[in-house]
Design a protein around this motif. Sequence first.
Motif, PDB file in Angstrom:
ATOM      1  N   ASP A 229      -5.020  83.311   4.010  1.00  0.00           N
ATOM      2  CA  ASP A 229      -4.362  82.691   3.109  1.00  0.00           C
ATOM      3  C   ASP A 229      -4.298  83.180   1.562  1.00  0.00           C
ATOM      4  O   ASP A 229      -3.414  83.645   1.118  1.00  0.00           O
ATOM      5  CB  ASP A 229      -4.872  81.202   2.744  1.00  0.00           C
ATOM      6  CG  ASP A 229      -4.041  80.320   2.070  1.00  0.00           C
ATOM      7  OD1 ASP A 229      -2.769  80.043   2.298  1.00  0.00           O
ATOM      8  OD2 ASP A 229      -4.451  80.181   0.777  1.00  0.00           O
ATOM      9  N   ALA A 230      -5.779  83.674   1.409  1.00  0.00           N
ATOM     10  CA  ALA A 230      -5.758  84.353   0.192  1.00  0.00           C
ATOM     11  C   ALA A 230      -5.195  85.711   0.035  1.00  0.00           C
ATOM     12  O   ALA A 230      -4.396  86.131  -0.669  1.00  0.00           O
ATOM     13  CB  ALA A 230      -7.279  84.568  -0.257  1.00  0.00           C
ATOM     14  N   LEU A 231      -5.057  86.554   1.278  1.00  0.00           N
ATOM     15  CA  LEU A 231      -4.354  87.733   1.387  1.00  0.00           C
ATOM     16  C   LEU A 231      -2.985  87.607   1.335  1.00  0.00           C
ATOM     17  O   LEU A 231      -2.234  88.430   0.535  1.00  0.00           O
ATOM     18  CB  LEU A 231      -4.818  88.511   2.589  1.00  0.00           C
ATOM     19  CG  LEU A 231      -3.852  89.746   2.984  1.00  0.00           C
ATOM     20  CD1 LEU A 231      -4.195  90.817   2.048  1.00  0.00           C
ATOM     21  CD2 LEU A 231      -4.282  90.010   4.474  1.00  0.00           C
ATOM     22  N   LEU A 232      -2.287  86.493   1.906  1.00  0.00           N
ATOM     23  CA  LEU A 232      -0.912  86.230   1.815  1.00  0.00           C
ATOM     24  C   LEU A 232      -0.576  85.899   0.452  1.00  0.00           C
ATOM     25  O   LEU A 232       0.428  86.629  -0.061  1.00  0.00           O
ATOM     26  CB  LEU A 232      -0.522  84.875   2.796  1.00  0.00           C
ATOM     27  CG  LEU A 232       0.712  84.442   2.410  1.00  0.00           C
ATOM     28  CD1 LEU A 232       1.595  85.340   2.944  1.00  0.00           C
ATOM     29  CD2 LEU A 232       0.975  83.145   3.258  1.00  0.00           C
ATOM     30  N   PHE A 242       5.796  82.056   2.799  1.00  0.00           N
ATOM     31  CA  PHE A 242       4.545  81.541   3.617  1.00  0.00           C
ATOM     32  C   PHE A 242       4.665  81.888   5.072  1.00  0.00           C
ATOM     33  O   PHE A 242       5.590  82.793   5.120  1.00  0.00           O
ATOM     34  CB  PHE A 242       4.827  79.941   3.710  1.00  0.00           C
ATOM     35  CG  PHE A 242       6.007  79.525   4.524  1.00  0.00           C
ATOM     36  CD1 PHE A 242       6.057  79.209   5.888  1.00  0.00           C
ATOM     37  CD2 PHE A 242       7.469  79.160   3.724  1.00  0.00           C
ATOM     38  CE1 PHE A 242       7.133  78.851   6.401  1.00  0.00           C
ATOM     39  CE2 PHE A 242       8.408  78.649   4.440  1.00  0.00           C
ATOM     40  CZ  PHE A 242       8.409  78.580   5.940  1.00  0.00           C
ATOM     41  N   THR A 243       3.388  81.649   5.753  1.00  0.00           N
ATOM     42  CA  THR A 243       3.348  82.122   6.951  1.00  0.00           C
ATOM     43  C   THR A 243       2.757  81.193   7.808  1.00  0.00           C
ATOM     44  O   THR A 243       1.773  80.370   7.759  1.00  0.00           O
ATOM     45  CB  THR A 243       2.342  83.437   7.143  1.00  0.00           C
ATOM     46  OG1 THR A 243       2.923  84.506   6.324  1.00  0.00           O
ATOM     47  CG2 THR A 243       2.157  84.117   8.604  1.00  0.00           C
ATOM     48  N   PRO A 286       1.425  75.578   6.938  1.00  0.00           N
ATOM     49  CA  PRO A 286       1.392  76.820   7.084  1.00  0.00           C
ATOM     50  C   PRO A 286       0.681  77.549   5.919  1.00  0.00           C
ATOM     51  O   PRO A 286       0.330  77.108   5.160  1.00  0.00           O
ATOM     52  CB  PRO A 286       2.851  77.369   6.731  1.00  0.00           C
ATOM     53  CG  PRO A 286       3.497  76.127   7.116  1.00  0.00           C
ATOM     54  CD  PRO A 286       2.751  75.084   6.778  1.00  0.00           C
ATOM     55  N   LEU A 287       0.040  78.737   6.144  1.00  0.00           N
ATOM     56  CA  LEU A 287      -0.547  79.510   4.840  1.00  0.00           C
ATOM     57  C   LEU A 287       0.532  79.876   3.738  1.00  0.00           C
ATOM     58  O   LEU A 287       1.496  80.085   4.012  1.00  0.00           O
ATOM     59  CB  LEU A 287      -0.955  80.730   5.383  1.00  0.00           C
ATOM     60  CG  LEU A 287      -1.869  80.912   6.746  1.00  0.00           C
ATOM     61  CD1 LEU A 287      -2.268  82.388   6.970  1.00  0.00           C
ATOM     62  CD2 LEU A 287      -2.922  80.234   6.594  1.00  0.00           C
ATOM     63  N   ALA A 293      -5.815  73.929   1.510  1.00  0.00           N
ATOM     64  CA  ALA A 293      -5.188  73.010   2.858  1.00  0.00           C
ATOM     65  C   ALA A 293      -6.526  73.375   3.688  1.00  0.00           C
ATOM     66  O   ALA A 293      -7.156  74.405   3.479  1.00  0.00           O
ATOM     67  CB  ALA A 293      -4.100  74.091   3.599  1.00  0.00           C
ATOM     68  N   GLU A 294      -6.622  72.503   4.657  1.00  0.00           N
ATOM     69  CA  GLU A 294      -7.694  72.497   5.774  1.00  0.00           C
ATOM     70  C   GLU A 294      -6.863  72.450   7.066  1.00  0.00           C
ATOM     71  O   GLU A 294      -5.768  71.935   7.282  1.00  0.00           O
ATOM     72  CB  GLU A 294      -8.535  71.301   5.630  1.00  0.00           C
ATOM     73  CG  GLU A 294      -9.486  71.445   4.358  1.00  0.00           C
ATOM     74  CD  GLU A 294     -10.613  70.208   4.323  1.00  0.00           C
ATOM     75  OE1 GLU A 294     -10.455  69.394   5.049  1.00  0.00           O
ATOM     76  OE2 GLU A 294     -11.257  70.347   3.321  1.00  0.00           O
TER      77      GLU A 294
END
Length: 368
Positions: A229-232, A242-243, A286-287, A293-294
């Motif tokens: 998530d941080a990389l995205l 988003f992914t 999504p990421l 988010a969890e």
Amino acid sequence: MLLIEDDDGDAFLVEELLKQAMAPPRISRARSLREARRKLTATVQCVLVDLNLPDASHLEALEEVLAVAPPHAAVLVLTGVSDAHVGVTAVQSGAQDYLVKGEVDARLLARSIRYAMERKRADLAQRKLVQVELTAKENRRLESALLPGPLLRTTSIEHVTRYLPGSGGTLAGDFFDTVQTPDGAVHLVIGDVCGHGPDEAALGVALRIAWRTLVLAGQTGDTLLRTLDALLRAERKAPEIFTTLCTATITADLSHARMRVVGHPPPVLVRAEGVEVVDGTPSGPPLGIFPDAEWRVIDVPLGEKWTMMLYTDGLIEAAVGEPSGSLGVDGLVDLVREHGTIDLDRLITHVGTLSDDLAVVMVRRRST
């Protein structure tokens, strides 16, 4: 055809010569570059330009015409007898041909225009071919990074993948990977970066490589998803990108799986009980949507005989029926039930017209 000529006598001569052609062109005339800019519309197929105009001369006139002419238009230049050498330079600068005033008859003029237009078409076709080849090479390079071979040691699992581009023919951000860690567990991921194009594909490559690196480093839980998530967020070009993805960790004895379905279509399972989608999905959003988010873990008992299929939404959004509708998860399950098993080639043949990329990973426990 647009004739750019300020001299009335020269313009009259060109028009009269072209009237003798077998198929005389429709000619419009401009007396200056300023007037030519207004007349260089998409309907112009050929431009004949004098290199000595009131508001430009020599190569300056040609450069201006090449800059504003339609991409498909052939450009020929008119030169005086004393400036014939300029015509050669003009061709080197982008003109298709040059003609020397006073040395042109009707036949030569018509033939020069026809040949110039054919050369322009050939040049455009060659450029398009080169672009297609470059795009194909880039797609192959990205595809190898988005869709790598599995890192598997076990022979107890059958592993099959498929990928098809959408209707545009270019790669999007679909990716997948499979890695077996030293403890014998088999880890799978399939993901989809929203959007289409090289930026999304490159982002998918980054996420896929990061996933493999984290798994090999022993990070397979919440830490993995938070890192992705941080990389995205760091690599995406726009905040709305988003992914979605789905991860699965199959235990070393191949009897159990722990999944996280991150805003992604649910996997399809074929077990002794029948065909079904993984219950309790999704695990979370999504990421790239919510910073805090969890994602809930979904425990799935597999049993002794099973097949699992992970896929991107291109599979269930395929156009089927009249009027056009989408297959959907229920339609996908119905197809699998109809076939009695997951046969990827047969399944893809039946899903309909793709509007988006389609990626599928199927793993099946081999009979002992």
